[in-house]
Write a protein that holds these residues in place. Structure first.
Motif: not given
Ligand SMILES: Cc1cc2nc3c(=O)[nH]c(=O)nc-3n(C[C@H](O)[C@H](O)[C@H](O)COP(=O)(O)O)c2cc1C
Length: 345
Positions: A12-13, A65-67, A95-96, A191-193, A219-220, A222, A284
């Motif tokens: 993912h990263v 934000l968490g990644m 992140g999680s 949410e995540t996007g 944005g991103t 998923w 970003p």
């Protein structure tokens, strides 16, 4: 199990860093324009962007934000971002933490508190994992990283596009209520996007959640990331509620964080004027060579937007006059938002 999570998180990263993982549809910021104030009647240095989050001071209402977390490279990314957040006085999300709950020896990849002693640090777990782990285990994981709050992420779009993902989303709201009540620290639901709806915001508020991070479409994406991994037809790559619409609707019922396609300090200013208390971004900062420099530029641009709207502090910024037009205004009106109130106030 944890090995699977590890390689998926790494994928993912890497995809997010190198590929075009963003929505083709817009978050809506181009439809939001501030009414320019040619007589600000203050010095640039008088503009005050400071605020509080969970009892701690921030130099500006911005969150990285968490990644990530859970594998060696993630430790480096978390460290770099946490140092940047500390230097610039911003909040930082991990992140999680699922990987460290499954494999406690991975906890070190999330532990950034020594590098970021003063800022709000936000832990993270998926809504689908709440029942399995329970409040006690999650609280332990939060205490290990010395977090100030928990972000529970919702990502049904991503999970259903992921062959190995969680496909059962029943009972999550009840679990969120239990966590909000029993965790003993503030709970954010993000949410995540794909964005939040008014109905979800009402439910989260009733469940006792402190804040909703809308993480809207624009944005991103998923689902796009998952389609790239699986090679299947990207039918849902643009699915979701755009960020600006999500902020306008949800802020009427719950304190919100504006995120999803927020790409600079001016976008952040627009989030605040649409009703959010904070603005956040992931991609970003992940992509920035020097995240601290990126963060400093965002703060400066937020401050410029404040000056040019005559907003001496964030109270005034959140009441700055806006003209909302185009598709974003159209959608807001259909959902029941009084779009003209932004211009008349
Ligand atoms: C590489 C990457 C990993 C992410 N991992 C998580 C995660 O573990 N937990 C979470 O809540 N959100 C995660 N997100 C979602 C972001 O926190 C954010 O909600 C979303 O990316 C929208 O913001 P953006 O458009 O600024 O990237 C991740 C985002 C990126 C780019």
């Amino acid at each position: 199990m944890a090995v699977d999570i590890k390689s998926r998180k790494r994928d993912h990263v890497e995809s997010a860093r190198r590929k075009n993982v963003e929505y083709a549809v817009s978050a809506g910021f181009e439809d939001v324009r501030f009414v320019h104030q040619p007589l600000p009647e203050m010095a640039f240095d008088d503009v005050d962007t400071e605020c509080r989050m969970f009892g701690k001071m921030l130099s500006a209402p911005i969150i990285i934000l968490g990644m990530t977390g859970g594998y060696p490279q993630a430790a480096k990314i978390n460290a770099k971002l946490a140092v940047a957040a500390e230097r610039e006085g911003l909040a930082f999300g991990l992140g999680s933490q699922r990987a460290m709950i499954e494999k406690p020896q991975l906890a070190s990849t999330y532990k950034v508190r020594k590098l970021a002693p003063t800022i709000p640090l936000i832990g993270n777990i998926g809504g689908c994992q709440l029942e399995k782990y329970g409040v006690k285990k999650v609280r332990e994981a939060l205490d290990i990283v010395e977090a100030d709050a928990l972000a529970i992420h919702l990502n049904p779009l991503q999970e259903v596009c992921q062959p190995e993902g969680d496909h059962d989303f029943s009972g999550i709201l009840e679990q969120i209520g239990i966590f909000a009540h029993d965790l003993g620290m503030p709970v954010i639901v993000k949410e995540t996007g794909a964005g939040m709806s008014m109905g979800a915001a009402v439910a989260l508020r009733r469940a006792g959640v402190s804040m909703a991070d809308v993480s809207g479409a624009g944005g991103t994406s998923w689902s796009k990331v998952e389609y790239m991994r699986s090679g299947s037809e990207p039918v849902f790559e643009n699915w979701g509620n755009p960020t600006c619409v999500s902020i306008a609707t949800c802020s009427e019922v719950i304190e919100t964080i504006g995120s999803g396609g927020v790409r600079n300090g001016l976008d952040a200013a627009k989030c605040l004027a649409l009703g959010a208390s904070f603005a956040g971004a992931a991609l970003p900062f992940l992509r920035a060579k020097e995240p601290a420099r990126e963060a400093a530029a965002w703060k400066r641009d937020l401050k410029i937007a404040m000056l040019l709207t005559g907003s001496r502090n964030l109270w005034h910024m959140r009441r700055a006059r806006l003209v909302v037009s185009g598709k974003t205004a159209e959608e807001m009106k259909r959902i029941g938002v009084d779009v003209n109130r932004y211009t008349r106030r």
